[in-house]
Design an enzyme around this catalytic site. Sequence first.
Site, PDB file in Angstrom:
ATOM      1  N   HIS B 189       0.841  -1.204   0.000  1.00 30.92           N
ATOM      2  CA  HIS B 189       0.000   0.000   0.000  1.00 30.92           C
ATOM      3  C   HIS B 189       0.870   1.246   0.000  1.00 30.92           C
ATOM      4  CE1 HIS B 189      -1.591   3.311   2.638  1.00 30.92           C
ATOM      5  NE2 HIS B 189      -2.506   3.297   1.685  1.00 30.92           N
ATOM      6  N   ASN B 191       0.391   5.857  -0.445  1.00 31.76           N
ATOM      7  CA  ASN B 191      -0.457   7.018  -0.695  1.00 31.76           C
ATOM      8  C   ASN B 191       0.406   8.264  -0.537  1.00 31.76           C
ATOM      9  OD1 ASN B 191      -2.456   8.959   1.454  1.00 31.76           O
ATOM     10  ND2 ASN B 191      -2.810   8.852  -0.741  1.00 31.76           N
ATOM     11  N   TYR B 192       0.365   9.138  -1.531  1.00 33.07           N
ATOM     12  CA  TYR B 192       1.044  10.436  -1.401  1.00 33.07           C
ATOM     13  C   TYR B 192       0.062  11.521  -1.808  1.00 33.07           C
ATOM     14  CZ  TYR B 192       5.128   7.715  -0.496  1.00 33.07           C
ATOM     15  OH  TYR B 192       5.986   6.823   0.099  1.00 33.07           O
ATOM     16  N   ARG B 193       0.005  12.580  -1.004  1.00 32.40           N
ATOM     17  CA  ARG B 193      -1.033  13.593  -1.237  1.00 32.40           C
ATOM     18  C   ARG B 193      -0.519  15.001  -0.916  1.00 32.40           C
ATOM     19  NH1 ARG B 193      -1.894  10.284   3.075  1.00 32.40           N
ATOM     20  NH2 ARG B 193      -1.868  11.333   5.090  1.00 32.40           N
ATOM     21  N   GLY B 354     -20.579  13.200  -1.585  1.00 28.11           N
ATOM     22  CA  GLY B 354     -20.206  13.186  -3.002  1.00 28.11           C
ATOM     23  C   GLY B 354     -18.995  12.338  -3.322  1.00 28.11           C
ATOM     24  N   SER B 355     -18.458  11.601  -2.333  1.00 26.38           N
ATOM     25  CA  SER B 355     -17.304  10.746  -2.596  1.00 26.38           C
ATOM     26  C   SER B 355     -17.717   9.535  -3.425  1.00 26.38           C
ATOM     27  CB  SER B 355     -16.721  10.232  -1.285  1.00 26.38           C
ATOM     28  OG  SER B 355     -16.266  11.280  -0.502  1.00 26.38           O
ATOM     29  N   ARG B 356     -16.740   8.977  -4.131  1.00 21.69           N
ATOM     30  CA  ARG B 356     -16.997   7.731  -4.850  1.00 21.69           C
ATOM     31  C   ARG B 356     -16.685   6.573  -3.896  1.00 21.69           C
ATOM     32  NH1 ARG B 356     -14.430   5.490  -8.665  1.00 21.69           N
ATOM     33  NH2 ARG B 356     -16.208   4.201  -9.139  1.00 21.69           N
TER      34      ARG B 356
END
Lengths: 401, 401
Positions: B189, B191-193, B354-356
Amino acid sequence: EKPLPLDPKLKSSWDNFHDQIELIFTKDEKLNEGLSKDNMKARMERLVRATQEHVCYEAEQLELEACRHSGYFITLHFLKKNKNIIITVLIIVVITGAASPHSGGLTKVLSNGKVFEKAGVSVSVSSGSLSPAAVQQMTADHVELKQLLVIFCLFGQKKLGDEKGNVEFFAASVSSVIHPWNPHAPTGHFNYRYFELGDVDKKTGEFVCKVWWYGGGADLTPSIIYDEDCAHFHNTLKQACDPTDTSLYPLYKKWCDDYFLIQHRNERRGIGGIFFDDLTCGTNDTKNSKERLMGFVKDCASAYAKAYIPLVRRHAFQTYTPEEKDWQQLRRGRYVEFNLMYDRGTKFGLMKSGSRIESILMSLPLTARWEYCRDPVHDFEIAAHKVYTNPHDWLANATKK
Amino acid sequence: EKPLPLDPKLKSSWDNFHDQIELIFTKDEKLNEGLSKDNMKARMERLVRATQEHVCYEAEQLELEACRHSGYFITLHFLKKNKNIIITVLIIVVITGAASPHSGGLTKVLSNGKVFEKAGVSVSVSSGSLSPAAVQQMTADHVELKQLLVIFCLFGQKKLGDEKGNVEFFAASVSSVIHPWNPHAPTGHFNYRYFELGDVDKKTGEFVCKVWWYGGGADLTPSIIYDEDCAHFHNTLKQACDPTDTSLYPLYKKWCDDYFLIQHRNERRGIGGIFFDDLTCGTNDTKNSKERLMGFVKDCASAYAKAYIPLVRRHAFQTYTPEEKDWQQLRRGRYVEFNLMYDRGTKFGLMKSGSRIESILMSLPLTARWEYCRDPVHDFEIAAHKVYTNPHDWLANATKK
């Protein structure tokens, strides 16, 4: 194979249990020896233990029949010794909880049976001290309880709990989640519980109950919807509610539909049942009484096997397609999502220190599945999804037919 | 079969990607045309998209090799068209999010491959307005961010957000969870944001960034522990951190161990990696600079494939026992517990309107399993469980040998 019809001969067995429970509560003097009629703790403990025995017994009977059904005797996992038949016992799980002083738990789990993938029926009777944080957590989930506590604080002359804000409690509950293998047979769940909050009398050292309430309910989670099953389940629950008050079933049916919502998907985990909480009454309430509410909970608890087991019996040996099994596994995934993310009992249990994690997570299925962007495709999937998103009035449909 | 040795020939491919990224950012004038060097939004968007392409490409290559490996060409699910080989495309999932104005998402999922059970790499670039409730939720999880906002409010002469408390935001992120079939091959896993909060200039109507930060990390979840794998993963991450500051790896390694804790079980979901959040700096910070932190995130993002893919490559075709597969499925259950109950991203995502949902829950495995009272039994289970409960210093072990 088509689903089997409901067997009317079995009905006597369910009614018999209700009579037995009735006997324990009202008639048998010997059983009630030493128990005054208003000793709610002891009676509730008996009720939850008897209900556990009853539901486990019914599940075992079905497992035994499953062995005969397939023509040979397979190794059997079971819960209770049966005097008439010699069988191999692989799992007898009897664990006594040690969460708090004077507590006793009994968890029964049947795993990898012929009919049941995983069936758990758990009893917990406990008492002790709740920290101010735990009380706060509890009141956040119990709006009516909070009002009760406010009333108590206003009129009771003193605040509930000791100087540090610790509150004494007693709790007795029975809960169960049963997952059958066959995708045509629904998952069933019920939970009935009794709570007391109070103080310790400084002179006598005895617990004095200040606030008490009942909570619980039963709900059904089929992957493939059979209208007749849903109507049977709801009708049996309604029959259990009606003697106390005919307004209860519609009220608690709606509460159940609201409670078992998987919020992020805006769909329910199943087809509902009944749900209630914070059920209490004032000492001078003429319409309700503690006795009457106990009777209501007793009627609901003793009706569960009658509501649920026949549905498993009908579908346990039905043939199924890989597509139907896959859909069941996806719905098991939804069950996991609800239980881990929204269920009050799971959240409260996992946050309470000293809880038995395994007892709390017993409700999770043996296996579950998540597929990316997997919308309902087959007719049976679309039909089921429609019900999860739009709760039905099952009894209105039944009378129409 | 024993695990394959790490292939040194492949190394060039990973390093090559880092060079390409370097090129995009610093050297290639044409690519940077129209992008000033401090246009962090556009550059971060490029980084997350390029990282997605890179990790997906590597996963595809492995799937292609898997087909050759077994001697025949099976139907292949893949993500990107490959000009050299004609293959059957079963799934190409390209979905553009519509959560907010000016947002764009691209989710790539490879399901039911020969090597991968479920592999997802997702990019989200979005901007819009956060409600006061969403800002509160966000600051609850971001202690340092809260301090930043306090400083901003004290020194910035005015409060962040408009009259109603709405705050404008921009976010660009790439995240991935990859679950291989083989229980010897670990789940990976990362994640970069990049986040910006700000106001709209009332005169020009343009967004003015007031607070910004980076967050992210990468972690490994093997069911069966291979010390060499864990050391390779951690060492690759350390190599990516060190050029910016050698103090970062130990700090973010510990943060990762703390973050991926399944609190109710007091065990981690895997063997960790690195984790960081709220990474920002003041405009007059001489030690740090926005540019320098961007470089750090870029180094981490471009190192991921190099850290993870070789481990899948080593174990993808190893033989395994039913016991090993069962254990993997139980660990998948733990993965589900962590993601649904504790992961910030999942919780924030599901609460944001409103998120997917499908993009957020893409991280869940295809299948998972829960057994009642299932303690580690086999040696490989006991060894793994020991690591989950007591985080190792993988690099200390590596240098000792």
